[in-house]
Design a protein around this motif. Structure first.
Motif, PDB file in Angstrom:
ATOM      1  N   THR A  88      -7.930  -0.410   0.698  1.00  0.00           N
ATOM      2  CA  THR A  88      -9.000  -0.727  -0.252  1.00  0.00           C
ATOM      3  C   THR A  88      -8.438  -1.155  -1.598  1.00  0.00           C
ATOM      4  O   THR A  88      -9.179  -1.275  -2.575  1.00  0.00           O
ATOM      5  CB  THR A  88      -9.929   0.487  -0.446  1.00  0.00           C
ATOM      6  N   SER A  89      -7.151  -1.403  -1.668  1.00  0.00           N
ATOM      7  CA  SER A  89      -6.521  -1.759  -2.940  1.00  0.00           C
ATOM      8  C   SER A  89      -7.120  -3.045  -3.500  1.00  0.00           C
ATOM      9  O   SER A  89      -7.344  -4.017  -2.776  1.00  0.00           O
ATOM     10  CB  SER A  89      -5.018  -1.953  -2.745  1.00  0.00           C
ATOM     11  N   ALA A  90      -7.394  -3.031  -4.798  1.00  0.00           N
ATOM     12  CA  ALA A  90      -7.890  -4.232  -5.478  1.00  0.00           C
ATOM     13  C   ALA A  90      -6.796  -4.887  -6.311  1.00  0.00           C
ATOM     14  O   ALA A  90      -7.049  -5.888  -6.986  1.00  0.00           O
ATOM     15  CB  ALA A  90      -9.073  -3.856  -6.374  1.00  0.00           C
ATOM     16  N   GLN A  91      -5.577  -4.348  -6.255  1.00  0.00           N
ATOM     17  CA  GLN A  91      -4.476  -4.915  -7.026  1.00  0.00           C
ATOM     18  C   GLN A  91      -4.053  -6.264  -6.444  1.00  0.00           C
ATOM     19  O   GLN A  91      -4.264  -6.558  -5.257  1.00  0.00           O
ATOM     20  CB  GLN A  91      -3.284  -3.958  -7.015  1.00  0.00           C
ATOM     21  N   THR A  92      -3.454  -7.068  -7.294  1.00  0.00           N
ATOM     22  CA  THR A  92      -2.941  -8.365  -6.852  1.00  0.00           C
ATOM     23  C   THR A  92      -1.451  -8.459  -7.186  1.00  0.00           C
ATOM     24  O   THR A  92      -0.911  -7.647  -7.944  1.00  0.00           O
ATOM     25  CB  THR A  92      -3.676  -9.528  -7.529  1.00  0.00           C
ATOM     26  N   CYS A  93      -0.806  -9.447  -6.624  1.00  0.00           N
ATOM     27  CA  CYS A  93       0.583  -9.735  -6.958  1.00  0.00           C
ATOM     28  C   CYS A  93       0.830 -11.214  -6.735  1.00  0.00           C
ATOM     29  O   CYS A  93       0.057 -11.900  -6.065  1.00  0.00           O
ATOM     30  CB  CYS A  93       1.557  -8.890  -6.125  1.00  0.00           C
ATOM     31  N   SER A  94       1.915 -11.722  -7.283  1.00  0.00           N
ATOM     32  CA  SER A  94       2.310 -13.098  -7.045  1.00  0.00           C
ATOM     33  C   SER A  94       3.091 -13.183  -5.735  1.00  0.00           C
ATOM     34  O   SER A  94       3.508 -12.167  -5.173  1.00  0.00           O
ATOM     35  CB  SER A  94       3.178 -13.610  -8.195  1.00  0.00           C
ATOM     36  N   LEU A  95       3.282 -14.394  -5.257  1.00  0.00           N
ATOM     37  CA  LEU A  95       4.071 -14.588  -4.039  1.00  0.00           C
ATOM     38  C   LEU A  95       5.491 -14.065  -4.228  1.00  0.00           C
ATOM     39  O   LEU A  95       6.040 -13.389  -3.352  1.00  0.00           O
ATOM     40  CB  LEU A  95       4.096 -16.073  -3.669  1.00  0.00           C
ATOM     41  N   SER A  96       6.109 -14.360  -5.359  1.00  0.00           N
ATOM     42  CA  SER A  96       7.490 -13.918  -5.597  1.00  0.00           C
ATOM     43  C   SER A  96       7.568 -12.401  -5.685  1.00  0.00           C
ATOM     44  O   SER A  96       8.539 -11.792  -5.201  1.00  0.00           O
ATOM     45  CB  SER A  96       8.046 -14.563  -6.872  1.00  0.00           C
ATOM     46  N   GLU A  97       6.578 -11.760  -6.303  1.00  0.00           N
ATOM     47  CA  GLU A  97       6.566 -10.296  -6.378  1.00  0.00           C
ATOM     48  C   GLU A  97       6.441  -9.687  -4.987  1.00  0.00           C
ATOM     49  O   GLU A  97       7.109  -8.698  -4.662  1.00  0.00           O
ATOM     50  CB  GLU A  97       5.417  -9.824  -7.259  1.00  0.00           C
ATOM     51  N   CYS A  98       5.585 -10.274  -4.175  1.00  0.00           N
ATOM     52  CA  CYS A  98       5.405  -9.776  -2.808  1.00  0.00           C
ATOM     53  C   CYS A  98       6.686  -9.941  -2.014  1.00  0.00           C
ATOM     54  O   CYS A  98       7.132  -9.015  -1.316  1.00  0.00           O
ATOM     55  CB  CYS A  98       4.254 -10.519  -2.141  1.00  0.00           C
ATOM     56  N   GLU A  99       7.298 -11.115  -2.104  1.00  0.00           N
ATOM     57  CA  GLU A  99       8.540 -11.378  -1.373  1.00  0.00           C
ATOM     58  C   GLU A  99       9.626 -10.377  -1.768  1.00  0.00           C
ATOM     59  O   GLU A  99      10.332  -9.831  -0.908  1.00  0.00           O
ATOM     60  CB  GLU A  99       9.011 -12.803  -1.639  1.00  0.00           C
ATOM     61  N   GLU A 100       9.763 -10.138  -3.063  1.00  0.00           N
ATOM     62  CA  GLU A 100      10.808  -9.233  -3.549  1.00  0.00           C
ATOM     63  C   GLU A 100      10.549  -7.803  -3.074  1.00  0.00           C
ATOM     64  O   GLU A 100      11.486  -7.102  -2.637  1.00  0.00           O
ATOM     65  CB  GLU A 100      10.863  -9.276  -5.076  1.00  0.00           C
ATOM     66  N   ALA A 101       9.304  -7.370  -3.144  1.00  0.00           N
ATOM     67  CA  ALA A 101       8.980  -6.006  -2.725  1.00  0.00           C
ATOM     68  C   ALA A 101       9.230  -5.816  -1.231  1.00  0.00           C
ATOM     69  O   ALA A 101       9.782  -4.799  -0.799  1.00  0.00           O
ATOM     70  CB  ALA A 101       7.530  -5.688  -3.067  1.00  0.00           C
ATOM     71  N   LEU A 102       8.835  -6.803  -0.434  1.00  0.00           N
ATOM     72  CA  LEU A 102       9.023  -6.693   1.013  1.00  0.00           C
ATOM     73  C   LEU A 102      10.493  -6.729   1.394  1.00  0.00           C
ATOM     74  O   LEU A 102      10.918  -6.072   2.353  1.00  0.00           O
ATOM     75  CB  LEU A 102       8.266  -7.824   1.723  1.00  0.00           C
ATOM     76  N   ALA A 103      11.278  -7.489   0.641  1.00  0.00           N
ATOM     77  CA  ALA A 103      12.708  -7.565   0.926  1.00  0.00           C
ATOM     78  C   ALA A 103      13.388  -6.221   0.723  1.00  0.00           C
ATOM     79  O   ALA A 103      14.398  -5.922   1.376  1.00  0.00           O
ATOM     80  CB  ALA A 103      13.360  -8.616   0.027  1.00  0.00           C
ATOM     81  N   HIS A 104      12.825  -5.401  -0.149  1.00  0.00           N
ATOM     82  CA  HIS A 104      13.444  -4.112  -0.447  1.00  0.00           C
ATOM     83  C   HIS A 104      12.853  -2.961   0.364  1.00  0.00           C
ATOM     84  O   HIS A 104      13.423  -1.872   0.394  1.00  0.00           O
ATOM     85  CB  HIS A 104      13.316  -3.785  -1.940  1.00  0.00           C
ATOM     86  N   CYS A 105      11.716  -3.193   1.028  1.00  0.00           N
ATOM     87  CA  CYS A 105      11.100  -2.082   1.772  1.00  0.00           C
ATOM     88  C   CYS A 105      11.634  -1.985   3.191  1.00  0.00           C
ATOM     89  O   CYS A 105      11.342  -1.023   3.900  1.00  0.00           O
ATOM     90  CB  CYS A 105       9.577  -2.215   1.788  1.00  0.00           C
TER      91      CYS A 105
END
Length: 298
Positions: A8-25
């Motif tokens: 239910t998260s309403a937060q957003t992120c940019s494509l680069s932020e998403c890519e960086e976060a996924l690369a580290h998870c």
């Protein structure tokens, strides 16, 4: 069916932020905690209602050239480079009334082609009502993978990938037959990459007969092997004999026998080769060898 992941998260992120976060998870579809983290970031990117249109307009107008190549065809847009064991992708799903559907046909968009996947991935409905799917589950370990082989497909439900919906497609378990959406739709994917996945086949199915129809996943090694055998150098033929006897991939061993059989014009020699294949082990190779010998005898 694919695992539904509630967010239910309403937060957003940019494509680069998403890519960086996924690369580290270190996205691992077998780990619920890792999957939840990856799904959270996919949800945040899905909530960003402008990033995809902005990126496409930049590329169309030439403001950015885009340095990411896609091997998936025009329907798929690769959004990121591979980072560790994942990359991001968007898929376009035309409706029946759309011009590209009318010009190219349903098969170009894998509509009406029941299939599993040899990789796991997270998906979300980004815009539009979403493609519909008839969902099934099956036991991959119980299937050898030859055409006409029975496959116990258990129907689960029909549902659509509507906006904001997030699901985990599980490799070698979830089967779906996709239907066009009511209007043009887009989905986002977090694709999990396993170095071993090219040795595990993706299958197409006949839902009425509950049978395997064919292998859908490409394998460059198989293609190279068939070409080398067709050319017919002594080294290639020696190697092909080793593959037929010893390679751990049934599919590659079958390719070795098929390519060598194609070089033989004498039916007796072909029968001898397929008799050898029949005794080589592996349910797929044995089943095909029996069919080929029966065809030669008939």
């Amino acid at each position: 069916m694919p695992q539904l992941i509630e967010s239910t998260s309403a937060q957003t992120c940019s494509l680069s932020e998403c890519e960086e976060a996924l690369a580290h998870c270190n996205f691992d579809p077998l780990d619920p905690e890792s999957t939840a983290v990856a799904a959270h970031w996919l949800k945040r990117l899905t909530n960003n209602r402008t990033f995809l249109a902005d990126m496409l307009i930049d590329r169309i107008t030439g403001r950015t050239q885009g340095d990411i190549e896609s091997g998936y065809g025009p329907q798929a847009i690769v959004l990121s480079h591979r980072r560790g064991n994942m990359f991001l992708r968007a898929n376009i799903w035309p409706a029946e009334q759309d011009l590209c559907f009318r010009n190219s046909g349903a098969g170009s968009f894998v509509y009406g082609v029941p299939h599993d996947h040899n990789f796991s991935f997270l998906t979300s409905g980004y815009c539009g009502p979403g493609y519909r799917s008839d969902y099934f589950e099956y036991d991959y370990e119980a299937v050898a993978g030859f055409t006409g082989e029975p496959a116990s497909l258990n129907f689960i439900e029909r549902s659509a990938l509507h906006e904001g919906k997030i699901m985990l497609y599980r490799a070698h378990r979830d089967v779906h037959s996709q239907l066009p959406p009511e209007s043009l739709s887009v989905s986002l994917n977090v694709m999990h990459v396993d170095p071993a996945q090219c040795w595990f086949d993706q299958y197409g199915f006949d839902l009425e007969q509950r049978e395997v129809t064919r292998v859908l996943s490409p394998n460059a090694t198989e293609t190279f092997l068939r070409i080398a055998i067709g050319v017919g150098s002594d080294e290639a033929l020696d190697y092909s004999e080793w593959v037929g006897r010893n390679h751990p991939s049934d599919r590659l061993r079958l390719a070795s026998f098929e390519a060598r059989a194609a070089r033989l014009s004498n039916p007796c020699e072909q029968d001898d080769l397929w008799r050898m294949a029949e005794k080589s082990g592996g349910e797929m190779v044995m089943a095909i060898a029996k069919r080929r010998r029966a065809a030669l005898a008939g």
